[in-house]
Design a protein around this motif. Sequence first.
Motif, PDB file in Angstrom:
ATOM      1  N   THR A  26       0.813  -1.216   0.000  1.00  0.00           N
ATOM      2  CA  THR A  26       0.000   0.000   0.000  1.00  0.00           C
ATOM      3  C   THR A  26       0.847   1.267   0.000  1.00  0.00           C
ATOM      4  O   THR A  26       0.306   2.359  -0.081  1.00  0.00           O
ATOM      5  CB  THR A  26      -0.929   0.037   1.224  1.00  0.00           C
ATOM      6  N   HIS A  28       2.805   3.744  -1.855  1.00  0.00           N
ATOM      7  CA  HIS A  28       3.002   4.149  -3.237  1.00  0.00           C
ATOM      8  C   HIS A  28       4.117   5.182  -3.382  1.00  0.00           C
ATOM      9  O   HIS A  28       4.340   5.693  -4.469  1.00  0.00           O
ATOM     10  CB  HIS A  28       1.697   4.704  -3.810  1.00  0.00           C
ATOM     11  N   THR A 130       3.173   3.251 -12.110  1.00  0.00           N
ATOM     12  CA  THR A 130       2.532   2.761 -10.895  1.00  0.00           C
ATOM     13  C   THR A 130       1.324   3.654 -10.644  1.00  0.00           C
ATOM     14  O   THR A 130       0.998   4.495 -11.476  1.00  0.00           O
ATOM     15  CB  THR A 130       3.503   2.814  -9.689  1.00  0.00           C
ATOM     16  N   LYS A 131       0.697   3.514  -9.503  1.00  0.00           N
ATOM     17  CA  LYS A 131      -0.467   4.344  -9.192  1.00  0.00           C
ATOM     18  C   LYS A 131      -0.100   5.816  -9.033  1.00  0.00           C
ATOM     19  O   LYS A 131      -0.939   6.688  -9.189  1.00  0.00           O
ATOM     20  CB  LYS A 131      -1.151   3.858  -7.923  1.00  0.00           C
ATOM     21  N   ARG A 132       1.166   6.075  -8.731  1.00  0.00           N
ATOM     22  CA  ARG A 132       1.587   7.433  -8.413  1.00  0.00           C
ATOM     23  C   ARG A 132       2.622   8.031  -9.367  1.00  0.00           C
ATOM     24  O   ARG A 132       2.690   9.240  -9.548  1.00  0.00           O
ATOM     25  CB  ARG A 132       2.151   7.419  -6.990  1.00  0.00           C
TER      26      ARG A 132
END
Length: 148
Positions: A26, A28, A130-132
Amino acid sequence: ALKSLITFSLISSLFLMSLNFSYPPTDHRSVKTLAIALKPLLKESDTVYSYADHYQDLPVYLGRRVVMVEYYGELWHGLIYSKKDSIWVTDKNFWPRWSKPNRQFMIMSLAAYQLALDQHAGPLYEIARTKRNILVSNFPNPEQDKSI
């Protein structure tokens, strides 16, 4: 009372250990995934940039120096006293560098990426994200897998 204290300590320890193991997926902030995707692509002559952020784990995962672009943070004070031209560049000086034909890679936030797409004409070929954050290059390479 002693049994209760020991039981409580054991349960608390197990809970905290499980919490510790669940945190990395979790988190990021790390660019480890992008660094792992980048490392096998790198040649000695390639330049790697960190755009508008200081990813502390990036040089460690890559095992090489990373040039910071337009970053003003906790390292700025120390840069005043060093030869910062080799490890730090301004946004104005960066984009002409990025347009040169030598292979270059950059990690930046998705927000900075969108801003760069809107404001700069330099090529930004996505390698992975990635998510970020996103890993881009200044040259196209269709052989690279863009999914992580």
